[in-house]
Design an enzyme around this catalytic site. Sequence first.
Site, PDB file in Angstrom:
ATOM      1  N   LYS A 165      51.679 -44.514  -8.357  1.00  0.00           N
ATOM      2  CA  LYS A 165      52.094 -44.252  -9.733  1.00  0.00           C
ATOM      3  C   LYS A 165      51.301 -45.107 -10.710  1.00  0.00           C
ATOM      4  O   LYS A 165      50.755 -44.598 -11.698  1.00  0.00           O
ATOM      5  CB  LYS A 165      53.586 -44.523  -9.902  1.00  0.00           C
ATOM      6  N   ASP A 183      57.301 -40.986 -12.651  1.00  0.00           N
ATOM      7  CA  ASP A 183      58.287 -42.035 -12.852  1.00  0.00           C
ATOM      8  C   ASP A 183      59.675 -41.412 -12.804  1.00  0.00           C
ATOM      9  O   ASP A 183      59.823 -40.231 -12.479  1.00  0.00           O
ATOM     10  CB  ASP A 183      58.031 -42.801 -14.151  1.00  0.00           C
TER      11      ASP A 183
END
Length: 294
Positions: A165, A183
């Site tokens: 991420k 997220d």
Amino acid sequence: MTETAKKTATEPGTGAGTARKAAKKTTAKPATGAAKKPGKPESHLAMVRRARRINRELAEIYPYAHPELDFRNPFELLVATVLSAQTTDLRVNQTTPALFAAYPTPEDMAAAAPEELEAIIRPTGFFRAKARSLMGLSASLRDNFGGEVPGRLADLVTLPGVGRKTANVVLGNAFGVPGITVDTHFGRLVRRWKWTEQEDPEKVEAEVAEIFPKSEWTMLSHRVVFHGRRICHSRKPACGACPIAPLCPAYGEGETDPEKARKLLKYEMGGYPGQRLSPPPDYPGSPAPPLGAG
């Protein structure tokens, strides 16, 4: 700072006038939910078409969508993204001015006294673990990458505290390399919209990547996260003020009354400051206050 990073940090949208029009459109008329077709499940092709239409609608609503972490170069974005775990972008943005004043380069941060670094980043929470990650990734940048943040995912994920991420955030916003950032907001919304049923972030990323052309991945991430933070909240979505309600199979999970829903809008959509102390010039809201202000 690379030219790409400069452009990303300063030119993410299409003008304040367009942004204000988009924000106005959000609450221009009461929203109505997506038409339900009992007994007739949506085909994959229909879902893809609906998903792409949602993306187009979000592009009109948030033409100014951008990374909500303040940064001036890839190293600052990398550090800010690591700090953003388990806290808000606002709190990170309020903390990083002092951090980068003290440690502007990987070499500086790698040589920091741990207790001094911890004291600066304490407001972001989990400061001891984050300090170890920051010192570790800084030492790795110094020793293995000539003090420069690498522009490849395979290299970024070798850095302490950097997962897929974080790597995609840095690649997409500092290097112009397309990536989907999964997220909590992104995962929540794409499941509400029935783009995927996956819970694992990497599986979510893979399935959503199949729906959209690669060129859309970075901005899609910003638009979805913007929508999740401003309108499609976790506990009480503002369904009645949502401009993509007709495309949403989860319409009705939140407040459907338009007036009540408008009171749930956050950040610039609700007339409040955003998360950045130094927002892009075409951001339609007001800057966030520095740490300790007000």
